[in-house]
Scaffold this active site. Structure first.
Site, PDB file in Angstrom:
ATOM      1  N   ALA A  68       0.833  -1.202   0.000  1.00  0.00           N
ATOM      2  CA  ALA A  68       0.000   0.000   0.000  1.00  0.00           C
ATOM      3  C   ALA A  68       0.866   1.250   0.000  1.00  0.00           C
ATOM      4  CB  ALA A  68      -0.881  -0.014   1.242  1.00  0.00           C
ATOM      5  N   GLY A 125       0.138  -5.456   0.037  1.00  0.00           N
ATOM      6  CA  GLY A 125      -0.848  -5.345  -1.037  1.00  0.00           C
ATOM      7  C   GLY A 125      -0.322  -5.894  -2.351  1.00  0.00           C
ATOM      8  N   GLU A 128      -0.972  -9.419  -2.230  1.00  0.00           N
ATOM      9  CA  GLU A 128      -2.426  -9.627  -2.256  1.00  0.00           C
ATOM     10  C   GLU A 128      -2.980  -9.542  -3.683  1.00  0.00           C
ATOM     11  OE1 GLU A 128      -2.997  -6.735   0.962  1.00  0.00           O
ATOM     12  OE2 GLU A 128      -4.284  -8.248   1.895  1.00  0.00           O
ATOM     13  N   GLU A 150       2.374  -6.507   6.919  1.00  0.00           N
ATOM     14  CA  GLU A 150       1.596  -5.396   7.480  1.00  0.00           C
ATOM     15  C   GLU A 150       1.639  -5.325   9.001  1.00  0.00           C
ATOM     16  OE1 GLU A 150       0.665  -7.325   5.015  1.00  0.00           O
ATOM     17  OE2 GLU A 150      -0.464  -6.227   3.491  1.00  0.00           O
TER      18      GLU A 150
END
Ligand code: NAD
Length: 734
Positions: A68, A125, A128, A150
């Site tokens: 992110a 992310g 992901e 994270e």
């Protein structure tokens, strides 16, 4: 297609290669702009009948995607520039989180095969996104990191990671990866089952396209009929054990200080009991809740954003040209000198390691041999690397070997005269442009610089032990230290990939001074009659890595006693005696209990078995408190945290530290200040200066003047300011 962060390349077979290459950043991240691109891309792939599938890869040398865009996320979470109500902000955040999750859900259900061709690190992310692809192939490079880190910065994977990873490999295997956040290399990831294939980098695209042609009707495992969660769901016999054990482990290791870990357990536990769409909603809800937690916001700021700023040289004086250390001299090949030699040679520098005898210098060099052998055993280094690193270290007794050094760091005995002597001898052979650094832990830099003919080039470069593992370096400006010396010290720390903080000269500098208050508070508690086991347990429950009494033993009680006696002498009438002064005096001068080093301290250290608290303590202090309740634990926690925080605030007022980022990052990396708080100044900012001052006034009344708030805190309380607003760090362009 008109895209900002991806290149679109459609071949004759109708297979699209999407090359992720954000032109505004050196590393791909999930910025708002990227997400808009991904949405447009999915729409096109799903609706265009001429498209038969897609490969997502990266155009960056250094990675696929790092996760992110935390800088964007932090400004949204803290409400920067958004005149919105708390409720509106929560709703916006939830919609954004869910939006991302639904987007990736759309990707995996678009009806066309999607392959992630991972040619560099894929973290958070980034991973992901690949988990929402039907097939993951990775370049065969052991340096590629794949993981969901994270939780290390107080977050949870909010892009479906808590739902897809357990559905792929089972909760028992997925939970440690998510809770601890450690990355896996491609082979390990394949072994664990979250990548399908590892191939040479040059074969990535052809393999990806081959798979697409062979699998036109790709669907995710959880969208197939009859899908079962590997290892069973939370209520299957194995599954339930995973969650009961996981919860117990969470409590044991984190003392419930870290909401991210708690929420991760909930996401996986609740999410695996419902269809994936509902699971993704659950994750988005917990993610939103987490972003509103001060612990997460503070951790993101200190452990990611501030650390990144400092690593990039946020405090480097502008206008001084970049200086690279090619040749480094180290005086003193003891514990610290040997460690400094290793990290520097490992970073490619030519190192001269000097001691008073060749034997001592060789012993210092042998430390690197030991470390490298250990790495080779674990498969983390090669014989060739060992030969190269050792080849860069010259062990010597001859000062002439220092000729041509850009920087010299002394790590000889902690003695002013010895240090003055080596300073003079080294300067006699160094070029005028060379910088001289001292690794002293207690002696003021301005005083040591008096031995130098070039005090403007004299600076403190304070490492922590063990040097190869401790991330922080405290750079100390003497009264006459110039900007060139500071720039070189920061550039050097950057070269060895550590994090620098810059402080001004003072007793104990910043880190030792504040760390001492934690250890000292534990001794005060003991002198008041609180059972030692309670003190050390609550210390750890506060989030500190160890209890204050065991730490005091490790550092050495006789050393603490000596430092205290010296401080008393130096401060004269200004010295504030504490209840623990007499206790330490008894321990050291009457009982000869010096700590771990002579096997006798607050603990005793049997030759076999674990250390245990010394039972004789109850003969020298009257132990009155032997049981705890929630109220006492809370009060002791507060004493530990506030005592350190108020010292950090004093350092700020005295301009020992001048940047809140350095105060917070330095505390966490330097002496292990409870990471969940984001650092001591974040503690004050989160409590609010007004409330913090009120509490400190109460504690000063009850426990002593050491808790008395300083003028700066009172002023901030009156004006409703925070450290991060009053001393807003100046952002420097990366
Ligand atoms: P050490 O005793 O392990 O090593 C000191 C080395 O210096 C020895 O090898 C000694 O032979 C050598 N030496 C002594 N006089 C010398 C001279 N005139 N010329 C060349 N070499 C000489 O000590 P250490 O723990 O490595 O500490 C070194 C310095 O680092 C001290 O100033 C200490 O305060 C500081 N420091 C120590 C720590 C720590 O945790 N040990 C942490 C930070 C800073």
């Amino acid at each position: 297609m008109n895209l900002n962060c991806f290149k679109w390349d459609q071949d004759a077979d109708g297979i699209v290669t999407l090359t992720w290459d954000d032109p505004k950043r050196t590393m791909n991240v999930l910025s708002g702009e990227t997400l808009r691109d991904i949405a447009a891309v999915i729409e096109k792939i799903a609706s265009d009948e001429a498209i038969n599938g897609a490969v997502i890869t990266s155009g960056k040398q250094n990675g696929f995607c790092a996760g992110a865009a935390l800088d964007e996320m932090e400004s949204t979470a803290s409400g920067a520039g958004a005149p919105k109500s708390e409720e509106e902000r929560i709703r916006d955040r939830y919609n954004a989180n869910l939006g991302f999750n639904l987007l990736l859900r759309k990707l995996e259900t678009c009806g066309k095969p999607i392959v992630a061709a991972i040619n560099g690190l894929a973290l958070g992310g980034g991973l992901e996104v690949t988990l929402a692809c039907h097939y993951r192939i990775v370049a065969d490079n052991p340096r590629i990191q794949l993981g969901l880190p994270e939780s290390k910065v107080g977050l949870l994977p909010g892009g479906g990671g808590t739902q897809r990873l357990p559905r792929l490999i089972g909760a028992a295997a997925a939970l440690p990866l998510i809770l601890q956040g450690n990355p896996s290399d491609p082979m390990k990831a394949k072994e664990m089952g979250f990548v399908h294939k590892v191939v040479p980098a040059e074969a990535l695209l052809s393999e990806a396209k081959k798979w697409i042609k062979e699998t036109p009707d790709a669907v995710q495992p959880w969208d197939k009929k009859g899908y079962k969660i590997p290892g069973g769901g939370p209520h299957a016999p194995g599954g339930s054990t995973t969650f009961t054990m996981g919860n117990a482990l969470y409590r044991k290791t984190s003392f419930n200080n870290y909401p991210a870990q708690k929420f991760i357990l909930s996401c996986v536990y609740e999410g695996l009991q419902v269809p994936i769409e509902a699971g993704l909603r659950i994750e988005a809800r917990y993610f939103t809740k987490l972003l509103m937690e001060p612990a997460s916001r503070n951790m993101i700021r200190s452990l990611f954003l501030s650390m990144q700023d400092l690593n990039k040289g946020a405090r480097r004086p502008a206008g001084v040209p970049d200086a690279k250390v090619k040749k480094l001299g180290i005086l003193g090949a003891g514990m610290m000198g040997a460690g400094i030699a290793y990290v520097s040679a490992n970073a490619g520098m030519e190192v001269v390691l000097l001691d008073t005898s060749q034997e001592a210098a060789d012993k210092g060099k042998a430390y690197s041999t030991g470390l490298l052998d250990g790495q080779i055993k674990k498969g983390r280094a090669t014989e060739q690397k060992k030969t190269e690193v050792l080849g860069r270290i010259k062990a010597t007794t001859n000062y002439d070997d220092l000729k041509g050094c850009d920087l010299v760091i002394e790590a000889v005995f902690e003695n002013r005269d010895v240090k003055a002597d080596v300073t003079k001898k080294a300067e006699a052979v160094l070029a005028d442009s060379a910088i001289f650094g001292s690794n002293t832990s207690t002696l003021p830099i301005s005083g040591l610089a008096e031995a130098s003919v070039r005090p403007e080039s004299f600076i403190g470069i304070h490492f922590f032990s063990p040097v190869d593992r401790m991330q922080l370096v405290e750079i100390i400006m003497g009264k006459k230290t110039g900007e060139k010396a500071l720039a070189m010290a920061i550039d050097y720390v950057k070269q060895i990939k550590k994090t620098p903080i810059v402080v001004n000269d003072s007793r104990g500098f910043y880190t030792s001074r504040c760390f001492g208050t934690y250890v000292g508070e534990g001794q005060e508690m003991l002198a008041e009659g609180i059972a030692p086991a309670i003190i050390d347990n609550v210390g750890r429950m506060t989030g500190m890595p160890r209890g204050p009494l065991e730490l005091a033993d490790d550092v050495a009680l006789d050393l603490a006693y000596k430092v205290r006696e010296q401080t008393k002498k130096d401060l004269g009438d200004k010295y504030e005696p504490g209840a623990s002064d007499a206790l330490i005096e008894t321990m050291v001068s009457k009982l000869g209990r010096f700590g771990r080093k002579n096997g006798k301290g607050f603990y005793e250290y049997p030759s076999e078995g674990k250390k245990r608290l010394w039972p004789g303590l109850s003969d020298i202090v009257s132990i009155k408190v032997t049981e705890t309740d929630a109220e006492l634990v809370e009060e002791l926690r507060k004493r530990f945290l506030y005592r350190q925080a108020i010292e950090a605030a004093r350092c700020f007022e005295e301009t020992v530290v001048t940047d809140p980022r350095e105060a917070d990052v330095g505390a966490i990396l330097g002496w292990g200040f409870a990471p969940w708080t984001g650092g001591p100044l974040s503690v004050i900012d989160t409590v609010g200066a007004k409330k913090f001052v009120e509490e400190c006034d109460r504690m000063a009344q009850k426990y002593g003047k050491r808790f008395a708030p300083n003028a700066l805190l009172r002023d901030m309380a009156a004006k409703g300011e925070t450290f991060y607003s009053r001393f807003a760090p100046q952002k420097k362009a990366a």
